[in-house]
Design a protein around this motif. Structure first.
Motif, PDB file in Angstrom:
ATOM      1  N   LEU A  97     -15.742  -5.518  -5.767  1.00 53.07           N
ATOM      2  CA  LEU A  97     -16.445  -4.269  -6.080  1.00 53.07           C
ATOM      3  C   LEU A  97     -15.990  -3.122  -5.177  1.00 53.07           C
ATOM      4  N   GLY A  98     -15.556  -3.476  -3.946  1.00 55.00           N
ATOM      5  CA  GLY A  98     -15.179  -2.433  -2.992  1.00 55.00           C
ATOM      6  C   GLY A  98     -13.744  -1.967  -3.080  1.00 55.00           C
ATOM      7  N   VAL A  99     -12.897  -2.714  -3.827  1.00 53.06           N
ATOM      8  CA  VAL A  99     -11.469  -2.373  -3.874  1.00 53.06           C
ATOM      9  C   VAL A  99     -11.245  -0.931  -4.304  1.00 53.06           C
ATOM     10  N   ARG A 100     -11.914  -0.498  -5.369  1.00 54.47           N
ATOM     11  CA  ARG A 100     -11.700   0.859  -5.893  1.00 54.47           C
ATOM     12  C   ARG A 100     -12.110   1.935  -4.891  1.00 54.47           C
ATOM     13  N   ALA A 101     -13.073   1.612  -4.034  1.00 55.79           N
ATOM     14  CA  ALA A 101     -13.497   2.586  -3.019  1.00 55.79           C
ATOM     15  C   ALA A 101     -12.505   2.614  -1.856  1.00 55.79           C
ATOM     16  N   TRP A 102     -12.115   1.441  -1.374  1.00 62.31           N
ATOM     17  CA  TRP A 102     -11.238   1.379  -0.203  1.00 62.31           C
ATOM     18  C   TRP A 102      -9.843   1.913  -0.486  1.00 62.31           C
ATOM     19  N   VAL A 103      -9.372   1.751  -1.733  1.00 60.83           N
ATOM     20  CA  VAL A 103      -8.015   2.156  -2.066  1.00 60.83           C
ATOM     21  C   VAL A 103      -7.834   3.666  -1.950  1.00 60.83           C
ATOM     22  N   ASN A 104      -8.934   4.418  -1.978  1.00 58.94           N
ATOM     23  CA  ASN A 104      -8.849   5.881  -1.859  1.00 58.94           C
ATOM     24  C   ASN A 104      -8.298   6.324  -0.512  1.00 58.94           C
ATOM     25  N   VAL A 105      -8.354   5.435   0.480  1.00 59.56           N
ATOM     26  CA  VAL A 105      -7.794   5.769   1.796  1.00 59.56           C
ATOM     27  C   VAL A 105      -6.323   6.139   1.683  1.00 59.56           C
ATOM     28  N   THR A 106      -5.607   5.474   0.764  1.00 59.32           N
ATOM     29  CA  THR A 106      -4.164   5.716   0.636  1.00 59.32           C
ATOM     30  C   THR A 106      -3.852   7.066   0.004  1.00 59.32           C
ATOM     31  N   LYS A 107      -4.855   7.781  -0.519  1.00 59.48           N
ATOM     32  CA  LYS A 107      -4.632   9.100  -1.119  1.00 59.48           C
ATOM     33  C   LYS A 107      -4.689  10.220  -0.084  1.00 59.48           C
ATOM     34  N   ILE A 108      -5.111   9.871   1.139  1.00 62.78           N
ATOM     35  CA  ILE A 108      -5.221  10.887   2.200  1.00 62.78           C
ATOM     36  C   ILE A 108      -3.817  11.256   2.686  1.00 62.78           C
ATOM     37  N   PRO A 109      -3.521  12.557   2.867  1.00 67.78           N
ATOM     38  CA  PRO A 109      -2.196  12.976   3.360  1.00 67.78           C
ATOM     39  C   PRO A 109      -1.858  12.336   4.702  1.00 67.78           C
ATOM     40  N   ASN A 110      -0.565  12.138   4.945  1.00 64.92           N
ATOM     41  CA  ASN A 110      -0.103  11.430   6.144  1.00 64.92           C
ATOM     42  C   ASN A 110      -0.624  12.023   7.446  1.00 64.92           C
ATOM     43  N   ASN A 111      -0.575  13.371   7.575  1.00 70.56           N
ATOM     44  CA  ASN A 111      -0.968  13.976   8.855  1.00 70.56           C
ATOM     45  C   ASN A 111      -2.454  13.783   9.139  1.00 70.56           C
ATOM     46  N   ILE A 112      -3.280  13.875   8.091  1.00 70.42           N
ATOM     47  CA  ILE A 112      -4.726  13.664   8.273  1.00 70.42           C
ATOM     48  C   ILE A 112      -5.013  12.184   8.537  1.00 70.42           C
ATOM     49  N   LEU A 113      -4.331  11.303   7.770  1.00 64.66           N
ATOM     50  CA  LEU A 113      -4.535   9.867   7.945  1.00 64.66           C
ATOM     51  C   LEU A 113      -4.124   9.421   9.348  1.00 64.66           C
ATOM     52  N   ALA A 114      -3.069  10.026   9.871  1.00 57.04           N
ATOM     53  CA  ALA A 114      -2.607   9.678  11.220  1.00 57.04           C
ATOM     54  C   ALA A 114      -3.690   9.960  12.253  1.00 57.04           C
ATOM     55  N   VAL A 115      -4.369  11.090  12.116  1.00 60.53           N
ATOM     56  CA  VAL A 115      -5.439  11.445  13.049  1.00 60.53           C
ATOM     57  C   VAL A 115      -6.603  10.462  12.926  1.00 60.53           C
ATOM     58  N   ILE A 116      -6.954  10.097  11.687  1.00 62.83           N
ATOM     59  CA  ILE A 116      -8.057   9.153  11.456  1.00 62.83           C
ATOM     60  C   ILE A 116      -7.730   7.788  12.068  1.00 62.83           C
TER      61      ILE A 116
ATOM     62  N   ALA B 127       0.828  -1.211   0.000  1.00 66.12           N
ATOM     63  CA  ALA B 127       0.000   0.000   0.000  1.00 66.12           C
ATOM     64  C   ALA B 127       0.863   1.262   0.000  1.00 66.12           C
ATOM     65  N   THR B 128       1.941   1.253   0.765  1.00 66.34           N
ATOM     66  CA  THR B 128       2.816   2.439   0.821  1.00 66.34           C
ATOM     67  C   THR B 128       3.545   2.661  -0.500  1.00 66.34           C
ATOM     68  N   ARG B 129       3.652   1.607  -1.315  1.00 65.02           N
ATOM     69  CA  ARG B 129       4.278   1.747  -2.639  1.00 65.02           C
ATOM     70  C   ARG B 129       3.258   2.132  -3.711  1.00 65.02           C
ATOM     71  N   GLY B 130       2.024   2.383  -3.302  1.00 65.80           N
ATOM     72  CA  GLY B 130       0.995   2.748  -4.265  1.00 65.80           C
ATOM     73  C   GLY B 130       0.275   1.575  -4.868  1.00 65.80           C
ATOM     74  N   GLN B 131       0.491   0.355  -4.301  1.00 65.00           N
ATOM     75  CA  GLN B 131      -0.119  -0.858  -4.856  1.00 65.00           C
ATOM     76  C   GLN B 131      -1.177  -1.442  -3.924  1.00 65.00           C
ATOM     77  N   ALA B 132      -1.930  -0.555  -3.273  1.00 69.32           N
ATOM     78  CA  ALA B 132      -2.980  -1.008  -2.362  1.00 69.32           C
ATOM     79  C   ALA B 132      -4.036  -1.820  -3.091  1.00 69.32           C
TER      80      ALA B 132
END
Length: 492
Positions: A373-392, A99-104
């Motif tokens: 069917l859900g992969v394309r939706a869930w993968v969007n989580v990895t597009k969130i910036p690190n600081n915001i994702l950390a809080v989530i 996921a960190t390599r963009g292959q989520a």
């Protein structure tokens, strides 16, 4: 048997039952993905709703939830390094680096394919081997369980991420952690400085802290670092050649290991996923890529933990013995419906087990379809910036830890383990051996002491049973071979 199975399919192929399978799968995804809500918690929460339902719809709803929840834990393990279930800890080892390599998308697709295939193949094995496999599981006494725990701990040598010494340091940390609480044999408090610790250190909050909260601290440390661009998902998100390269793990190794280990009462999906992951790494020609984003590691873990679910149902249906905590709750649900699990269930109420078999075969493809069917939706989580994702992620960790016991005690445990996990990762000490020791340490201690009591203090009891001798021999080989290979590499 064929006639009973056809009758089971005719019962399941109705709009009502299909809706229950769909509902159970969706609820299971949510339960599994949220750290703190294990499959057993999800089933327990849903049992009261089934009181007024007919037995077959009620049990199919609960079993569908059980299967999907084991997969759901892999979603957050891959995207956030926050295993939703203990069994998903092994999935995070390679899923999160991908996921960190963009292959989520690739990691998620492999995980759902492995989960669906594992559950489906294991369901077929359940149909044909439920009674004999459950009878074999009864041969496991304290000696065999102790040997099984030793075999599991011997995997430390191949899960130590480079340094076997650091792996053993981590293992002893894990064994020390599980020694806190009431002594399981004589009932004396150990290292319990307050009443909260009498019940021991809660496993899931500790797991969430070690993996997820420690990752939050790393995210905050690298908040200004841009994340790799997420690869565009085309088709399934994974090529045919990549699937074919791991076909043995997908279709044979992971389902078979998961089912067999799932049958053994008390072993469960967590041990199945770790052993399957180790076997995939051991037999791979590219061992060095494991832990850095190898799709076979994801497939091995997810295939085995889902295959363990039908495995846990084998002793439940055939003998009335639960193979896991979730299966124990299912026994309660069966009893409340006026049914007695065991051999008489197949003679007095054959429609129950065979409807469950049919439902498992149908639930696996439905779960697979929802996941893809859900992969394309869930993968969007990895597009969130690190600081915001950390809080989530931190918020999810706190909510999950609190939900585990409805008390702040679990939250404090999670926070302490998060800080602990951050510092040991800074020292390059792997966290996986800690989890392995926490899973297997209790089984090892209790069964060793029971065996010593039965054998009047003679430690030779370990070598008195064929199964234990085989497991101990495998343990020695598993432990020594990587050490020998490491010495050869150093000389070279």
């Amino acid at each position: 048997m064929a006639a009973s199975l056809l009758e089971g399919f005719s019962t399941v192929f109705t709009l009502e039952i299909m809706l229950y399978i769909l509902a159970g799968s969706l609820i299971g995804y949510f339960v599994g993905a949220l750290p703190g809500l294990t499959p057993s918690v999800g089933i327990a929460l849903l049992v009261p709703i089934t009181f007024t339902m007919e037995p077959i719809p009620a049990l199919i709803l609960l079993v569908s939830l059980y299967v999907a929840a084991e997969y759901g834990g892999g979603i957050t393990a891959i995207l956030l390094n926050a295993p939703g279930t203990p069994a998903a800890a092994a999935t995070a080892l390679d899923g999160y680096p991908l996921a960190t390599r963009g292959q989520a998308g690739k990691a998620l697709t492999i995980s759902i394919l492995a989960s669906g295939i594992g559950a489906f193949v294991s369901a077929i094995l359940l149909i044909f081997t439920a009674v004999p496999m459950a009878a074999m599981a009864l041969q496991f006494g304290p000696v065999e369980y102790f040997a099984l725990a030793i075999f599991g701990l011997s995997l430390i040598s191949s899960l130590s991420e480079g340094s076997i010494t650091k792996g053993f340091i981590a293992m002893f940390f894990g064994l020390l952690i599980i020694s806190v609480g009431i002594d399981p044999i004589v009932g004396v408090p150990r290292f319990a400085v307050n009443t909260d610790l009498l019940g021991g250190i809660p496993f899931l909050p500790a797991l969430v802290g070690l993996f997820a909260l420690s990752e939050v601290l790393f995210m905050l440390e690298k908040s200004d670092v841009k994340r790799n661009k997420v690869e565009k998902i085309t088709g399934l998100g994974v090529s045919r050649s990549e699937i074919m390269s791991i076909k043995k793990t997908l279709f044979i190794k992971a389902p078979l290991l998961g089912y067999v280990i799932g049958v053994i009462p008390g072993a469960g999906a967590t041990i199945a996923s770790l052993i399957s992951y180790n076997e995939a790494k051991r037999s791979s020609k590219d061992k060095g890529s494991f832990g850095k984003g190898n799709i076979e590691g994801v497939a091995a873990s997810e295939g085995a933990n889902n295959a363990a679910v039908p495995g846990a149902l084998a002793p439940l249906l055939a003998l009335g013995i639960p193979g896991s905590a979730s299966a124990a709750i299912l026994i309660g649900a069966l009893t409340m419906q006026g049914l007695q699990p065991g051999p008489k269930l197949f003679t007095d109420n054959p429609e129950i087990p065979y409807s469950l078999f049919a439902a498992l075969l149908i639930a696996a493809p439905i779960m697979l379809l929802i996941g893809l069917l859900g992969v394309r939706a869930w993968v969007n989580v990895t597009k969130i910036p690190n600081n915001i994702l950390a809080v989530i992620v931190a918020g999810i960790c706190i909510v999950g830890a609190y939900a585990y016991s409805n008390s702040m005690y679990s939250v404090w445990v999670m926070l302490l383990f998060g800080i602990f996990g951050y510092f040991i990762r800074k020292l390059a000490i792997p966290t996986t051996p800690i989890v392995l020791a926490m899973v297997l340490g209790f089984m090892m201690e209790v069964n060793f002491r029971r065996g010593m009591i039965i054998a009047d203090g003679e430690i030779s009891f370990i070598f008195t049973r064929p199964i234990s001798v085989v497991l101990i021999t495998l343990s020695v080989l598993t432990l020594i071979l990587p050490l020998v290979q490491s010495l050869k590499n150093k000389k070279a």
